[in-house]
Design a protein around this motif. Structure first.
Motif, PDB file in Angstrom:
ATOM      1  N   MET A  74       0.768  -1.216   0.105  1.00 48.28           N
ATOM      2  CA  MET A  74      -0.161  -0.127   0.090  1.00 48.28           C
ATOM      3  C   MET A  74       0.854   1.352  -0.087  1.00 48.28           C
ATOM      4  O   MET A  74       2.160   1.077   0.193  1.00 48.28           O
ATOM      5  N   PRO A  75       0.339   2.263  -0.316  1.00 45.11           N
ATOM      6  CA  PRO A  75       1.213   3.799  -0.087  1.00 45.11           C
ATOM      7  C   PRO A  75       1.787   3.883   1.044  1.00 45.11           C
ATOM      8  O   PRO A  75       1.047   3.519   2.271  1.00 45.11           O
ATOM      9  N   TYR A  76       2.983   4.147   1.322  1.00 43.42           N
ATOM     10  CA  TYR A  76       3.770   4.440   2.498  1.00 43.42           C
ATOM     11  C   TYR A  76       2.921   5.500   3.122  1.00 43.42           C
ATOM     12  O   TYR A  76       2.530   6.464   2.827  1.00 43.42           O
ATOM     13  N   GLY A  77       2.534   5.210   4.450  1.00 46.89           N
ATOM     14  CA  GLY A  77       1.589   6.413   5.173  1.00 46.89           C
ATOM     15  C   GLY A  77       1.541   5.960   6.726  1.00 46.89           C
ATOM     16  O   GLY A  77       1.957   4.986   7.191  1.00 46.89           O
ATOM     17  N   ALA A  78       0.938   6.928   7.505  1.00 51.55           N
ATOM     18  CA  ALA A  78       0.725   6.583   8.767  1.00 51.55           C
ATOM     19  C   ALA A  78      -0.450   5.523   9.099  1.00 51.55           C
ATOM     20  O   ALA A  78      -1.205   5.296   8.352  1.00 51.55           O
TER      21      ALA A  78
END
Ligand SMILES: Cc1ncc(COP(=O)(O)O)c(C=O)c1O
Length: 362
Positions: free
Chosen positions: A49-53
């Protein structure tokens, strides 16, 4: 692969416009991450998935009792094929398993670890810097996710891998301070695991060393404060006369992938290597006799980091200039050329990044 992986790509890459020539270590992260959960005794919910919090409950066990381990490894663009290559990915997978076992965490199957790493490197290959000495740093980690305050091993865990471009770690030779008060690891402890808590224990002493003008601490054994263990987040080597010496790995010393590679390479070049306990007194005596020719630290981030000065009991020992050194600069060049696939190696250390998930999704 045995584990199904859901792939959700980033809508727009963040890569454009980034200056890869001035990369501080560990501050820039590529577009995607790999996430998997260990629940009810099984690995599931594998996702790219997209890098994120991510969000967590305050009672997350890893935050309280430190059941958390990680790895640090690198990928480069092969100067021969123009495609991404990984360095000793299997050895990192093995060390991850060893760390998880020591911390009472579930073993991550090698297949899952390698697929996660290979997929991310293939997917975000435009994030791999191509300037010499730079690389894509890969950070796999595993932490306890039970929401509970009971002191026990968690029953659920999260495995995440993300990556980011990095430049050279220590651009200059380092000044090191020999530990006199603080200890990094004891026999029977977790020093040979890449456990998050090992690093927490070194932060305050490292800050004190920095305030006094040193870059790293040379850790000694905690029983006699006599034998060399490691240097900051690197394994340590010294060149005494014509022999390269390094301490044996124990349960208080991390089995460094770079250390192991250097030992193999030096032996293949018929350079004398001794893996044996080294006392700080031996180093000082060798220095006084003019026999301490070089010292360097080894690690994935730094590759080889030359030691400029060594400070022990308020006495500073200045080592020969880099231009006068033979082993450290040569082995750093050779390792970098191997990692960038500029020269061949016969060990099977350098492997092309291959993702069965992404192939299947095409
Ligand atoms: C404590 C410690 N020692 C040694 C090393 C070097 O190990 P490697 O060569 O596998 O990166 C590291 C990590 O980079 C480390 O964190």
């Amino acid at each position: 692969m045995k584990y199904p992986v859901k792939v959700q790509l980033a809508e727009k890459s963040r890569r454009e416009g980034l200056d890869f020539n001035s990369l501080p270590f560990g501050k820039t992260f590529s577009d995607h991450m790999f996430v998997a959960d260990y629940v009810d005794g099984q690995w599931k919910n594998c996702q790219i998935m997209p890098y994120g919090a991510l969000s967590f409950a305050p009672s997350l066990m890893a935050l309280h009792y430190g059941q958390s381990i990680f790895e640090g490894m690198k990928a480069n663009i092969s100067t021969q094929t123009g495609e991404p290559v990984l360095f000793r990915a299997k050895k990192h997978a093995k060390r991850f398993r060893i760390s998880s076992e020591r911390l009472g965490m579930p073993e991550i199957p090698e297949e899952l670890f390698l697929e996660a790493v290979n997929s991310l490197v293939s997917l975000d290959k435009q994030w791999i810097p191509q300037t010499k000495g730079s690389a894509l740093y890969i950070r796999p980690f595993l932490f306890a996710t039970d929401e509970s305050l009971g002191v026990r091993a968690s029953s659920s865990y999260k495995f995440i891998v993300f990556t980011g471009p990095v430049g050279p770690y220590y651009p200059k030779p380092v000044r090191i301070l020999v530990a006199q008060k603080y200890v990094r690891a004891f026999p029977g402890g977790v020093g040979s695991a890449k456990a998050a808590g090992n690093y927490a224990a070194t932060l305050k002493p490292a800050e004190i060393a920095k305030k006094n003008g040193f870059d790293q601490i040379l850790w000694l054994d905690g029983l006699e404060f006599k034998y060399l263990q490691e240097c900051g987040t690197m394994n340590i080597f010294a060149v005494i006369g014509d022999t390269v010496v390094t301490p044996p790995t124990t349960d208080a010393i991390l089995d460094g992938v770079t250390r192991d590679s250097i030992i193999h390479l030096l032996e293949s070049m018929n350079i004398k290597v001794e893996v044996r306990p080294i006392s700080i007194n031996e180093l000082v005596e060798a220095y006084q006799q003019g026999e301490l020719k070089e010292m360097f630290g080894s690690g994935t981030a730094a590759v080889v980091s030359h030691v400029a000065d060594l400070c022990y009991k308020d006495q500073v020992y200045t080592l020969p200039n880099i231009e006068e050194r033979k082993v450290g600069p040569m082995i750093k060049r050779k390792l970098t050329e191997i990692k960038e696939n500029t020269i061949e190696e016969n060990y099977g250390w350098v492997t092309p990044a291959q993702s069965t998930i992404l192939e299947a999704a095409k």
